[in-house]
Design a protein around this motif. Structure first.
Motif, PDB file in Angstrom:
ATOM      1  N   UNK A 152       0.838  -1.190   0.000  1.00  0.00           N
ATOM      2  CA  UNK A 152       0.000   0.000   0.000  1.00  0.00           C
ATOM      3  C   UNK A 152       0.878   1.248   0.000  1.00  0.00           C
ATOM      4  N   UNK A 153       0.282   2.341  -0.390  1.00  0.00           N
ATOM      5  CA  UNK A 153       1.005   3.602  -0.503  1.00  0.00           C
ATOM      6  C   UNK A 153       1.501   4.079   0.858  1.00  0.00           C
ATOM      7  N   UNK A 154       2.637   4.793   0.836  1.00  0.00           N
ATOM      8  CA  UNK A 154       3.163   5.401   2.063  1.00  0.00           C
ATOM      9  C   UNK A 154       2.508   6.733   2.368  1.00  0.00           C
ATOM     10  N   UNK A 155       1.610   7.175   1.478  1.00  0.00           N
ATOM     11  CA  UNK A 155       0.915   8.452   1.670  1.00  0.00           C
ATOM     12  C   UNK A 155      -0.363   8.208   2.461  1.00  0.00           C
ATOM     13  N   UNK A 156      -0.339   8.582   3.751  1.00  0.00           N
ATOM     14  CA  UNK A 156      -1.471   8.339   4.642  1.00  0.00           C
ATOM     15  C   UNK A 156      -2.290   9.597   4.898  1.00  0.00           C
ATOM     16  N   UNK A 157      -2.163  10.577   4.036  1.00  0.00           N
ATOM     17  CA  UNK A 157      -2.910  11.827   4.176  1.00  0.00           C
ATOM     18  C   UNK A 157      -3.314  12.298   2.782  1.00  0.00           C
ATOM     19  N   UNK A 158      -3.949  13.453   2.708  1.00  0.00           N
ATOM     20  CA  UNK A 158      -4.365  13.966   1.404  1.00  0.00           C
ATOM     21  C   UNK A 158      -3.147  14.375   0.580  1.00  0.00           C
ATOM     22  N   UNK A 159      -3.356  14.482  -0.732  1.00  0.00           N
ATOM     23  CA  UNK A 159      -2.249  14.830  -1.621  1.00  0.00           C
ATOM     24  C   UNK A 159      -1.718  16.235  -1.302  1.00  0.00           C
ATOM     25  N   UNK A 160      -2.611  17.181  -1.096  1.00  0.00           N
ATOM     26  CA  UNK A 160      -2.173  18.555  -0.799  1.00  0.00           C
ATOM     27  C   UNK A 160      -1.396  18.624   0.510  1.00  0.00           C
ATOM     28  N   UNK A 161      -1.887  17.892   1.528  1.00  0.00           N
ATOM     29  CA  UNK A 161      -1.164  17.858   2.805  1.00  0.00           C
ATOM     30  C   UNK A 161       0.172  17.143   2.646  1.00  0.00           C
ATOM     31  N   UNK A 162       0.190  16.074   1.839  1.00  0.00           N
ATOM     32  CA  UNK A 162       1.440  15.360   1.598  1.00  0.00           C
ATOM     33  C   UNK A 162       2.470  16.224   0.897  1.00  0.00           C
ATOM     34  N   UNK A 163       2.021  17.036  -0.061  1.00  0.00           N
ATOM     35  CA  UNK A 163       2.930  17.959  -0.749  1.00  0.00           C
ATOM     36  C   UNK A 163       3.540  18.933   0.256  1.00  0.00           C
ATOM     37  N   UNK A 228       0.075   7.774 -10.410  1.00  0.00           N
ATOM     38  CA  UNK A 228       1.447   8.189 -10.686  1.00  0.00           C
ATOM     39  C   UNK A 228       1.593   9.701 -10.585  1.00  0.00           C
ATOM     40  N   UNK A 229       0.598  10.437 -11.067  1.00  0.00           N
ATOM     41  CA  UNK A 229       0.647  11.896 -10.991  1.00  0.00           C
ATOM     42  C   UNK A 229       0.672  12.369  -9.540  1.00  0.00           C
ATOM     43  N   UNK A 230      -0.125  11.752  -8.693  1.00  0.00           N
ATOM     44  CA  UNK A 230      -0.138  12.135  -7.271  1.00  0.00           C
ATOM     45  C   UNK A 230       1.191  11.814  -6.608  1.00  0.00           C
ATOM     46  N   UNK A 231       1.760  10.660  -6.936  1.00  0.00           N
ATOM     47  CA  UNK A 231       3.081  10.323  -6.396  1.00  0.00           C
ATOM     48  C   UNK A 231       4.126  11.347  -6.843  1.00  0.00           C
ATOM     49  N   UNK A 232       4.082  11.725  -8.108  1.00  0.00           N
ATOM     50  CA  UNK A 232       5.069  12.677  -8.630  1.00  0.00           C
ATOM     51  C   UNK A 232       4.938  14.038  -7.960  1.00  0.00           C
ATOM     52  N   UNK A 233       3.691  14.443  -7.684  1.00  0.00           N
ATOM     53  CA  UNK A 233       3.484  15.732  -7.018  1.00  0.00           C
ATOM     54  C   UNK A 233       4.026  15.725  -5.592  1.00  0.00           C
ATOM     55  N   UNK A 234       3.762  14.637  -4.873  1.00  0.00           N
ATOM     56  CA  UNK A 234       4.153  14.575  -3.458  1.00  0.00           C
ATOM     57  C   UNK A 234       5.645  14.284  -3.292  1.00  0.00           C
ATOM     58  N   UNK A 235       6.156  13.327  -4.062  1.00  0.00           N
ATOM     59  CA  UNK A 235       7.502  12.824  -3.796  1.00  0.00           C
ATOM     60  C   UNK A 235       8.575  13.326  -4.765  1.00  0.00           C
ATOM     61  N   UNK A 236       8.176  14.010  -5.834  1.00  0.00           N
ATOM     62  CA  UNK A 236       9.161  14.608  -6.736  1.00  0.00           C
ATOM     63  C   UNK A 236       9.076  16.136  -6.713  1.00  0.00           C
ATOM     64  N   UNK A 237       7.887  16.654  -7.020  1.00  0.00           N
ATOM     65  CA  UNK A 237       7.726  18.109  -7.096  1.00  0.00           C
ATOM     66  C   UNK A 237       7.931  18.773  -5.739  1.00  0.00           C
ATOM     67  N   UNK A 238       7.346  18.211  -4.687  1.00  0.00           N
ATOM     68  CA  UNK A 238       7.425  18.834  -3.359  1.00  0.00           C
ATOM     69  C   UNK A 238       8.862  18.904  -2.825  1.00  0.00           C
ATOM     70  N   UNK A 239       9.653  17.804  -2.851  1.00  0.00           N
ATOM     71  CA  UNK A 239      11.034  17.920  -2.356  1.00  0.00           C
ATOM     72  C   UNK A 239      11.890  18.897  -3.158  1.00  0.00           C
TER      73      UNK A 239
END
Length: 303
Positions: A152-163, A228-239
């Motif tokens: 399962x995904x490591x993102x346990x919150x909303x995408x915006x909060x994860x970003x 994939x888009x949500x993963x890219x936003x949280x784990x690529x764009x945000x860092x």
């Protein structure tokens, strides 16, 4: 407790293997190839393999082994002390490699090579660790194998909060890297390890606290739960965004893009003495000061 001992043995084996290959590569390859490729590749492998085993302990340990988050956080701190001492200048983090490129400390070709080596090293470590788990040396590994069939995904919150969380973690991590980059290695490594431990304690329950695009790609991009888009936003764009903000706030500019310092004024180190002097003497003094400044600045660049 036996499962914890096996995991510690795995950490020791992984670090020793990577260190041995690093030393061998340093003898075989030219310095540029070693720095941009071999060192980054093995450091990324070491970081990802240790992270996956530690993640398994953090998730299964509390109910499968009876030890709490204090054990995993202590191991995380110790591992980052070891990583800092053994990486030999490698970052194993695309965000740091990009920051070095923007600071004019690395060429485009070297940066691309480093980032590719980091992603390849992480993927190789993921495959290696899963094969190690398949041996089922402990009950932890047996449980992990059952869980890995449908991760399962490591993102346990909303995408915006994860970003926001990943960008904030990256911001503080990069700020610490920049602030203590010129400090002694023992002091710098300890501060970085403490920072990573604190950020992981605060953010791991929300996003996994990666703030490393290559590590997140190897660990959680293949898991269900987000696109994939949500993963890219949280784990690529945000860092990367957090890195850019930290770099701009620390530096005042981004040398690769623009030279003008927008935040800090650079004061002249040498003051003109007060008092009356004749014009010819004043001109001569100014010329000597300008010449001295240029000489010092050139020597600082070569160092």
């Amino acid at each position: 407790m036996a499962g914890l001992n096996v995991s510690i043995a795995f950490f020791f084996f992984t670090v020793s293997l990577c260190e041995m290959i690093r030393k061998l590569s340093k003898r075989i390859f030219p310095p540029k190839v070693y720095i941009c490729l071999a060192s980054e590749l093995m450091s990324a492998f070491q970081l990802c393999a240790c992270y996956l085993e530690l993640k398994m302990l953090r998730e299964i340990g509390p109910w499968g082994g009876g030890f709490g988050p204090d054990v995993s956080l202590t191991l995380l701190f110790l591992l980052f002390l070891i990583h800092g001492a053994s990486f030999d200048g490698a970052s194993a983090n695309p965000s740091i490699s990009l920051q070095e490129f923007l600071a004019l400390d690395s060429s485009f070709g070297a940066t691309v090579t480093k980032v590719l080596a980091q992603f390849i090293g992480m993927e190789a470590a993921s495959t290696f660790t899963k094969q190690y788990w398949s041996r089922e040396l402990t009950d932890f590994h047996m449980i992990q194998n059952l869980m890995a069939q449908d991760c399962s995904s490591s993102l346990y919150t909303s995408v915006s909060h994860g970003i926001f969380v990943e960008a904030t973690c990256s911001f503080f991590f990069q700020l610490v890297i920049l602030r203590f980059q010129a400090s002694s290695s023992m002091y710098r490594i300890t501060i970085v390890a403490l920072t990573v431990t604190a950020l992981a304690h605060a953010a791991a329950p929300l996003t996994g606290a990666f703030f490393n695009p290559a590590l997140a790609f190897a660990v959680t991009f293949s898991c269900s739960g987000n696109s994939l888009l949500e993963y890219m936003q949280v784990y690529w764009l945000a860092p990367i965004t957090g890195m850019l903000i930290a770099f701009f706030m620390y530096q005042g500019n981004i040398p690769r893009i623009f030279q003008k310092n927008l935040l800090y004024s650079i004061k002249n180190k040498y003051r003109i003495p007060k008092g009356k002097v004749n014009p010819s003497a004043s001109t001569s003094i100014k010329e000597r000061w300008i010449k001295t400044e240029r000489t010092i600045s050139c020597s600082e660049r070569t160092e």
